[in-house]
Design an enzyme around this catalytic site. Structure first.
Site, PDB file in Angstrom:
ATOM      1  N   GLU A  23      44.519  35.179  29.643  1.00 45.19           N
ATOM      2  CA  GLU A  23      44.530  34.999  28.181  1.00 45.19           C
ATOM      3  C   GLU A  23      44.833  36.315  27.463  1.00 45.19           C
ATOM      4  O   GLU A  23      45.632  36.349  26.518  1.00 45.19           O
ATOM      5  CB  GLU A  23      43.172  34.483  27.671  1.00 45.19           C
ATOM      6  CG  GLU A  23      42.734  33.175  28.291  1.00 45.19           C
ATOM      7  CD  GLU A  23      41.796  33.343  29.484  1.00 45.19           C
ATOM      8  OE1 GLU A  23      40.820  32.575  29.564  1.00 45.19           O
ATOM      9  OE2 GLU A  23      42.041  34.236  30.331  1.00 45.19           O
TER      10      GLU A  23
ATOM     11  N   HIS B 158      42.763  39.574  32.157  1.00 45.85           N
ATOM     12  CA  HIS B 158      42.679  38.122  32.306  1.00 45.85           C
ATOM     13  C   HIS B 158      43.966  37.509  31.752  1.00 45.85           C
ATOM     14  O   HIS B 158      44.609  38.098  30.870  1.00 45.85           O
ATOM     15  CB  HIS B 158      41.488  37.566  31.523  1.00 45.85           C
ATOM     16  CG  HIS B 158      40.163  37.902  32.127  1.00 45.85           C
ATOM     17  ND1 HIS B 158      39.007  37.246  31.778  1.00 45.85           N
ATOM     18  CD2 HIS B 158      39.797  38.833  33.053  1.00 45.85           C
ATOM     19  CE1 HIS B 158      37.988  37.741  32.465  1.00 45.85           C
ATOM     20  NE2 HIS B 158      38.450  38.721  33.238  1.00 45.85           N
TER      21      HIS B 158
ATOM     22  N   CYS C 291      37.462  36.801  26.451  1.00 53.72           N
ATOM     23  CA  CYS C 291      38.687  36.120  26.041  1.00 53.72           C
ATOM     24  C   CYS C 291      38.485  35.284  24.785  1.00 53.72           C
ATOM     25  O   CYS C 291      39.384  35.217  23.944  1.00 53.72           O
ATOM     26  CB  CYS C 291      39.230  35.285  27.191  1.00 53.72           C
ATOM     27  SG  CYS C 291      39.848  36.307  28.559  1.00 53.72           S
TER      28      CYS C 291
ATOM     29  N   CYS D 180      36.340  33.075  29.107  1.00 51.06           N
ATOM     30  CA  CYS D 180      35.071  33.801  29.142  1.00 51.06           C
ATOM     31  C   CYS D 180      34.766  34.378  27.755  1.00 51.06           C
ATOM     32  O   CYS D 180      35.561  34.245  26.828  1.00 51.06           O
ATOM     33  CB  CYS D 180      35.153  34.935  30.175  1.00 51.06           C
ATOM     34  SG  CYS D 180      36.253  36.282  29.686  1.00 51.06           S
TER      35      CYS D 180
END
Length: 150
Positions: free
Chosen positions: A55, A53, A86, A83
């Site tokens: 992040e 992801h 993260c 999410c």
């Protein structure tokens, strides 16, 4: 009215680049002492890595750049509410402030879902600011998923 921010504009650029690669358009940057130390967009498909992801990639990049496992004093700008995975990484990295664009009612872990930062197992909670360039961030996601369906 959507709040705007120059750092979020750069994160939106990372999200647009992710969309051009066929990735879900999420972008993130990390800023410390006024300087951008990391920037990334989603790369889960490209890297065949469900943890890639924006992040997570930005946190990894920033830690490598600083030679440290913690990002004390750093701020994260991301186009979509992080999410659960993260949010945990943000906490473990000791990010000072989290700024995000669009809320994610289905997959978010800050204002929605498990609300990790409010959990008793959370050791560090950043200051959280939402709605930064929210309209633009949400539009990128809507257009991306509309193009996939149609």
């Amino acid at each position: 009215m959507t709040k705007r921010n120059n750092h979020m504009e750069i994160a939106l650029g990372e999200a647009r680049d992710a969309a051009r690669r066929g990735e879900v358009p999420v972008g993130a940057i990390i800023v410390r002492d006024g300087a951008i130390i990391a920037s990334a967009g989603n790369r889960t498909r490209e890297l065949n890595d469900p943890t890639a992801h924006a992040e997570i990639l930005a946190i990894r990049q920033a830690c490598a750049a600083l030679g440290a496992e913690r990002l004390t004093g750093a701020d994260l700008y991301v186009t979509l509410e992080p999410c659960a995975m993260c949010t945990a990484a943000i906490s473990f990295a000791r990010i000072r402030r989290l700024y995000f664009g669009a809320e994610d009612e289905k997959g978010g872990g800050v204002l929605h879902g498990g609300r990790f930062f409010s959990s008793p197992s959370c050791h560090h909670s950043p200051e959280v600011y939402s709605g930064i360039s929210e309209t633009e961030a949400a539009s990128l996601l809507l257009e991306f998923f509309r193009s996939k369906r149609g």
